[in-house]
Design a protein around this motif. Structure first.
Motif, PDB file in Angstrom:
ATOM      1  N   LEU A  20      47.281  40.855  40.965  1.00 50.14           N
ATOM      2  CA  LEU A  20      47.754  39.449  40.453  1.00 50.14           C
ATOM      3  C   LEU A  20      47.728  38.336  41.912  1.00 50.14           C
ATOM      4  O   LEU A  20      48.078  37.996  42.183  1.00 50.14           O
ATOM      5  CB  LEU A  20      49.435  40.562  41.119  1.00 50.14           C
ATOM      6  CG  LEU A  20      50.406  40.916  40.201  1.00 50.14           C
ATOM      7  CD1 LEU A  20      51.951  41.184  40.498  1.00 50.14           C
ATOM      8  CD2 LEU A  20      50.406  40.198  38.680  1.00 50.14           C
ATOM      9  N   PRO A 100      48.113  34.252  44.632  1.00 46.86           N
ATOM     10  CA  PRO A 100      48.076  35.049  43.584  1.00 46.86           C
ATOM     11  C   PRO A 100      47.013  34.088  41.846  1.00 46.86           C
ATOM     12  O   PRO A 100      46.514  33.285  42.300  1.00 46.86           O
ATOM     13  CB  PRO A 100      49.700  34.558  42.429  1.00 46.86           C
ATOM     14  CG  PRO A 100      50.625  32.928  43.357  1.00 46.86           C
ATOM     15  CD  PRO A 100      49.407  33.073  45.014  1.00 46.86           C
ATOM     16  N   ALA A 104      48.743  33.800  36.947  1.00 52.20           N
ATOM     17  CA  ALA A 104      49.715  34.731  36.901  1.00 52.20           C
ATOM     18  C   ALA A 104      51.301  34.412  36.690  1.00 52.20           C
ATOM     19  O   ALA A 104      51.680  34.727  35.605  1.00 52.20           O
ATOM     20  CB  ALA A 104      49.719  35.750  38.204  1.00 52.20           C
TER      21      ALA A 104
END
Length: 234
Positions: A20, A100, A104
């Protein structure tokens, strides 16, 4: 890329670290901390290698501490205290405001909007990362493999994930960046898999022989996941 019917997928689960968010971003952040505790981290790395090969056990924490105690030449109690202080609590602050992976969160929110179950399965306690950009509250299942008693690629945490989803493994897509632990482990447990690699690896055509999809940007994963189903439903 393998031939897989994505219309059968009912849940998508993600590894956290390196999946992530990009691992290099985190590694840059912790560089001074790592250097300060370099001896401990080196010994910890050796112990984690042992734990990755250790069968599932309800005594995971004690066994890990016992191995650390041998490496550090101290008591298991002291080793457990230092693990908590340096690894589990000590690293928490470095996850704050980490960026991130591009795309994502958009992919995850799209999955949620489409009614898919969502999950997290990490080798480290998910609570160590806080709210994980709001992803945690969207998830139906949040699981640390340590609490399942074994690290990836042992099938135990993946089976526990499927059990918590109340779904057969073949109806779950697992997304991870570590081929040996994430992809091999989920594949062996019967799940579909998507492997996140670094962009330069994708540019030279690197692909997995067992992952159902190899990608380096979440837009690629989203297009594959949703467009493939659209095409098969036409």
């Amino acid at each position: 890329m393998n031939n897989v019917d994505l219309t059968q997928i009912k849940a998508v689960a993600f590894d956290i670290d390196g999946t992530l968010y990009r691992a290099w971003r985190f590694n840059l952040r912790i560089a001074p901390y790592f250097l300060f505790h370099s001896f401990f981290f080196l010994k910890y790395g050796l112990v984690r290698n042992i734990m990755h090969r250790t069968a599932a056990t309800s005594e995971f924490t004690k066994i890990q501490a016992a191995h650390m105690a041998k490496k550090l030449n101290c008591s298991p109690e002291e080793a457990e205290e230092r693990l908590e202080k340096i690894i589990y609590k000590g690293l928490e602050k470095y996850f704050v405001n980490i960026k991130p992976c591009d795309g994502a969160l958009d992919f995850i929110h799209k999955l949620k909007d489409k009614g898919y179950k969502l999950g997290l399965l990490s080798d480290f306690p998910p609570e160590q990362k806080g709210e994980i950009w709001g992803v945690r509250e969207l998830c139906d299942v949040v699981l640390g493999s340590e609490e399942a008693g074994a690290l990836k690629p042992d099938p135990t945490p993946f089976r526990k994930l499927a059990e918590e989803f109340n779904l057969p493994p073949e109806q779950i897509l697992y997304v991870g960046n570590n081929h040996k632990y994430d992809i091999q482990g989920a594949h062996n447990a019967g799940m579909k898999t998507a492997w996140l690699i670094l962009p330069h690896s994708g540019w030279i055509g690197k692909k997995s022989k067992i992952a159902d999809f190899t990608f380096w940007h979440y837009n690629q994963l989203s297009n594959w996941f949703f467009n493939d189903q659209t095409n098969k439903s036409d």
